[in-house]
Write an enzyme that holds these catalytic residues in place. Structure first.
Site, mmCIF file in Angstrom:
data_model
loop_
_atom_site.group_PDB
_atom_site.id
_atom_site.type_symbol
_atom_site.label_atom_id
_atom_site.label_comp_id
_atom_site.label_asym_id
_atom_site.label_seq_id
_atom_site.Cartn_x
_atom_site.Cartn_y
_atom_site.Cartn_z
ATOM 1 N N HIS A 1 -2.078 60.517 28.534
ATOM 2 C CA HIS A 1 -2.728 61.141 29.707
ATOM 3 C C HIS A 1 -1.707 61.437 30.819
ATOM 4 O O HIS A 1 -0.515 61.464 30.575
ATOM 5 C CB HIS A 1 -3.900 60.279 30.185
ATOM 6 N N HIS B 1 -1.178 54.256 24.612
ATOM 7 C CA HIS B 1 -2.492 54.427 25.228
ATOM 8 C C HIS B 1 -3.108 53.080 25.595
ATOM 9 O O HIS B 1 -2.673 52.046 25.119
ATOM 10 C CB HIS B 1 -3.440 55.144 24.251
ATOM 11 N N GLU C 1 -2.936 51.444 21.029
ATOM 12 C CA GLU C 1 -3.952 51.203 22.055
ATOM 13 C C GLU C 1 -3.733 49.773 22.505
ATOM 14 O O GLU C 1 -4.025 48.826 21.784
ATOM 15 C CB GLU C 1 -5.359 51.387 21.476
#
Lengths: 452, 172
Positions: free
Chosen positions: A276, A353, A417
């Site tokens: 992001h 992430h 993640e």
């Protein structure tokens, strides 16, 4: 009659394909990002050569492709460096003229090409960035990332570790303006000669140390001693040279094909992708923690850890921004991240992430792979094992998934993640230095193990 | 006596067969045929696994894979150990299976939802694909939104091409 018709048809086809093969300019776009960088993007039906000229206050981008009908001939821009651009056809070429508010230096603009991508259906493109009026990144980021502002814009990050001996060499690479990324990445092929020289010199000295037949026993012993001393010195110097070479390895082999998967982490090109960024915060925690901030923090720490181990690290972003530029679609943004890895011929792509779920109980690490090569599973497992073992978690989070960024890049890749922002305990944990440093170190260890 | 017995037997049998004949005509479609199948849902305990859920329903003439998909998207989980990961309001617009074994699962636009973690995206596509590939006639699943291929549903996963079964998400 029928034959004639067929012949005509064939001719038509040939004529059409001849026309189609010549590249055409189908669109010229511009945009200003939040750091005030002005970008022009020329869409093409096929790859075409181009050149950029700056004369006084006029910048001209000459593209060797005819202008297609219907492309806007003139458009105003919102930039402070240029207020208007004009698109002019010139025979088989297209001129894009940009009157500037002041003269530009060579390192205040750069251009590169992007290949046609049949999967995302995006055309071949020429990109021209004018970074003259770009605002410098905020100080908090500048301190963690030591690369110079000019290289930063291209997503290039080169180690600038403060070391007296190598400072001059790295400085040359670091300050090299990024002007022609379409031919070769910055720094390619500029291997420092000093390394080779310091390795070969002691061995020459050594050959002078051999004894002659007329020497006395005493002399011979003395010479032997000297030789041993020279040998010792040579080894020491070699070791130093090796160390120096290690620090100097900021360069990527221009002729490299494919990716490397073994032989140690030293010199391997690793692209880190902090998930992001910019207008896309990613997932948001209950305390207002943004995924994009945590991924960037951990990624910057990971970069340092990897560089310490001798790897060459490239970042898809090292500040809070979109990689594809503001306003890009989800897919363009994902593709832009892969493009960075491909541009630097990376051996490995690691996307960082933070997870999130509507279920607040969910927590822990996951490492995803897309089994396009056998190494994808290997790298995901290598990092995941390191993380789960040291954080005392079970290692069930190793999973296959078709994430865009790990599926569509050519080199082995993994998407990590690192805990859940939606889990209160984990959100608190991930905001702290201890967690960020520890995860970065463990990921780096996992990558090192993978290349062993 | 014997004659009466035979007569009674005859009458009795006529009555019985008559009854059953009568019944058969009216009530044969009555006992509804039940079908059952397995759908996969995310585990609610946070283990990031897909758990099988046995689903039984009345046969409605639709194929098993289509009913399974409709149940996954439309029906509430039958136990709290499952979690519903399909965005609220999502509907199945159409469903078919090509002769090559690609299930075309066409959803309404509610299924596209970004700004959430990849966990939901992974669990959702995993649930859809693993539920459908449970049936031998489905080899892979093409997800469509309003009839069109999309590259990503939530900004993480690539769902442009048909997806294969993902065993790594199943509880071992």
């Amino acid at each position: 009659m029928r034959k004639l018709f067929l012949l005509m048809l064939m001719l038509c086809c040939l004529a059409f394909s001849a026309v189609a093969s010549a590249a055409q300019v189908t669109d010229v776009k511009w945009g200003v990002d939040k750091d005030n960088m002005l970008r022009f993007v020329v869409d093409l039906t096929d790859a075409a050569t181009y050149k950029v000229d700056v004369q006084d206050k006029l910048m001209t981008l000459t593209v060797d492709a005819a202008l297609k009908d219907g492309v806007a001939k003139s458009s105003k821009t919102r930039s402070t460096i240029a207020s208007v651009m004009k698109v002019e056809p010139a025979g088989n070429k297209t001129l894009i003229k940009i009157p500037l508010s002041r003269e530009l230096k060579a390192d205040e603009y750069k251009s590169f090409t992007l290949r046609k991508d049949p999967q995302t259906k995006r055309p071949a493109r020429i990109v021209l960035d004018i970074t003259a009026e770009k605002r410098i990144a905020p100080a908090s980021v500048a301190t963690t990332n030591k690369s110079s502002a000019s290289t930063e814009k291209a997503g290039v990050t080169i180690s600038n570790k403060p070391s007296a001996k190598v400072a001059s060499d790295t400085a040359v690479v670091g300050s090299k303006p990024v002007t022609n990324t379409r031919k070769k990445p910055p720094g390619v092929g500029t291997a420092p000669a000093t390394v080779n020289a310091s390795v070969s010199a002691p061995s020459v000295n050594l050959s002078l140390g051999g004894g002659s037949s007329e020497e006395s026993e005493k002399d011979r012993k003395k010479k032997e001693k000297e030789r041993k001393k020279a040998e010792k010195e040579r080894l020491k110097k070699e070791k130093e040279a090796k160390k120096k070479a290690k620090k100097n390895k900021g360069k990527i082999d221009a002729n490299k094909v494919g990716y490397l998967t073994d032989g140690g982490i030293e010199g391997k090109v690793i692209t880190i992708d902090p998930g992001h960024g910019g207008s896309d915060p990613g997932a948001v925690g209950a305390r207002g923690t943004l995924e994009k901030d945590i991924t960037l923090e951990i990624s910057l720490r990971l970069k340092e850890e990897l560089e310490e181990k001798g790897a060459i690290v490239r970042m898809t972003r090292s500040t809070d921004k979109e990689v594809a530029g503001p306003g890009a679609s989800d897919v363009d943004e994902l593709q832009a991240r892969i493009n960075v890895a491909e541009r630097y011929k990376s051996d490995l792509f690691v996307s960082v992430h933070i997870n999130s779920s509507v279920n607040k109980k969910v927590g822990g690490f996951s490492a995803y792979y897309f089994p396009k090569t056998k190494f994808d599973t290997k790298i995901a497992k290598s990092i995941h094992d390191e993380l789960t073992e040291n954080f005392g978690r079970d290692n069930l989070g190793l999973r296959e998934a078709n994430f865009y960024v790990i599926k569509r890049c050519s080199m082995p890749a993994t998407l990590l993640e690192l805990c859940f922002i939606s889990n209160k305990k984990e959100e608190k944990l991930m905001r702290g230095n201890w967690f960020q440093n520890k995860t970065a170190k463990l990921i780096a260890d996992g990558i090192e193990n993978y290349f062993k | 006596m014997k004659k009466i017995f035979l007569l009674m037997l005859l009458v009795f049998s006529i009555v019985i067969t008559g009854c059953s004949f009568f019944q058969g005509e009216k009530e044969k479609p009555q006992p509804p045929k039940q079908i059952s199948f397995t759908i996969y849902r995310a585990a609610a305990d946070g283990s990031e696994k897909l758990l099988p859920e046995k689903f039984t329903m009345t046969d409605n003439g639709k194929s098993l894979p289509e009913n399974a998909l409709l149940a996954l998207v439309g029906a509430k989980p039958q136990s709290t150990k499952y979690e519903d990961v399909i965005p609220h309001g999502t509907r199945v617009l159409s469903f078919s299976i090509t002769p090559e074994g690609t299930a075309l699962a066409n959803f309404s636009k509610e299924i596209v939802k970004s700004g959430q973690g990849s966990y939901n995206e992974v669990m959702m596509t995993g649930a859809i694909v693993n539920t459908l590939t449970e049936f031998p006639e489905v080899k892979q699943v093409q997800i469509l939104v309003e009839g069109k291929k999309v590259i990503t549903l939530g900004g993480h996963l690539d769902v442009e091409d048909p997806l294969k079964r993902n065993e790594s998400l199943l509880q071992k």
